[in-house]
Design an enzyme around this catalytic site. Sequence first.
Site, PDB file in Angstrom:
ATOM      1  N   CYS A  90       0.881  -0.965  -0.001  1.00  0.00           N
ATOM      2  CA  CYS A  90       0.107   0.242  -0.082  1.00  0.00           C
ATOM      3  C   CYS A  90       0.842   1.368  -0.012  1.00  0.00           C
ATOM      4  CB  CYS A  90      -0.937  -0.130   1.123  1.00  0.00           C
ATOM      5  SG  CYS A  90      -2.433   1.150   0.927  1.00  0.00           S
ATOM      6  N   HIS A 133      -3.606  -5.106  -0.209  1.00  0.00           N
ATOM      7  CA  HIS A 133      -3.246  -5.389   1.129  1.00  0.00           C
ATOM      8  C   HIS A 133      -3.260  -7.213   1.272  1.00  0.00           C
ATOM      9  CE1 HIS A 133      -2.722  -1.959   3.813  1.00  0.00           C
ATOM     10  NE2 HIS A 133      -3.421  -1.412   2.725  1.00  0.00           N
ATOM     11  N   GLU A 168      -1.599  -9.064   3.571  1.00  0.00           N
ATOM     12  CA  GLU A 168      -1.641  -9.373   4.680  1.00  0.00           C
ATOM     13  C   GLU A 168      -2.913  -9.487   5.343  1.00  0.00           C
ATOM     14  OE1 GLU A 168      -2.116  -5.136   5.462  1.00  0.00           O
ATOM     15  OE2 GLU A 168      -1.179  -6.417   3.941  1.00  0.00           O
TER      16      GLU A 168
END
Length: 248
Positions: free
Chosen positions: A121, A223, A225
Amino acid sequence: MHKPLIGITCNLLPASPWTVELGIAAHNQDFQGLATDYADMIQRAGGIPLVLPTVEDLEGARQLWGKLDGLLLSGGNDLNPQTYGHRVQRECGAVDMARDRYELAAFQYGQREKVPMLGICRGIQLFNAAMGGTNYQDLLSNGFAAHTLLGFPRNAASHTVTLTPGSLLEEIFQTQTLGVNSFHHQAVWQLAPGLLEMARSEDGVIEAVQVKEHPFALAVQWHPEMMYDSPQQLKLAQAFVRACCHSN
């Protein structure tokens, strides 16, 4: 089996009444912090996460970076447009010049020493600024559809990106179309000459880049994660961890 040590940059969390109410802080006490998702992703991929605080002593920071097998530049607050030579517009959000300075130095270190790096990001925007590119301060005011899609769960794909044929990212994911989440309002505008584009969204936003002439330095706009239950998204972190295993 050797597990690589991966440093992850974090956010400044200014003093807030809620930290006092929770009993974890005194009044006017700042924090530095990181979403647990980042550490969880690195552990699932086989690495050891280490949260890196933003510090003023960059010489000391370089000593720490020298002990790492990889660097992850995380998401968070907006990158100050002054880092790529633009004036701040009113659409730009909160910035943290201390973090900008720290992460630009970390990127330059990783670039020089060929340390494996992953940007997420804000990380892709920092890669671009560090290499001489420019960023959109706000996608919506520049004619793009909203990319901050808070109505979707963080682990749900809200749109797709098309991966560049023959790119390292296509090799990692083994597909040319990938479902991703979207929680950003800034993005790469003019791509730095030292970067290769590796993915775009349906509306033309650059969503992934690779640093030229570096063994492994990738950054994505989404993202991964947060997509904690996606074996497909975990492939990126696994590739990063493998690169970190072979960096020393």
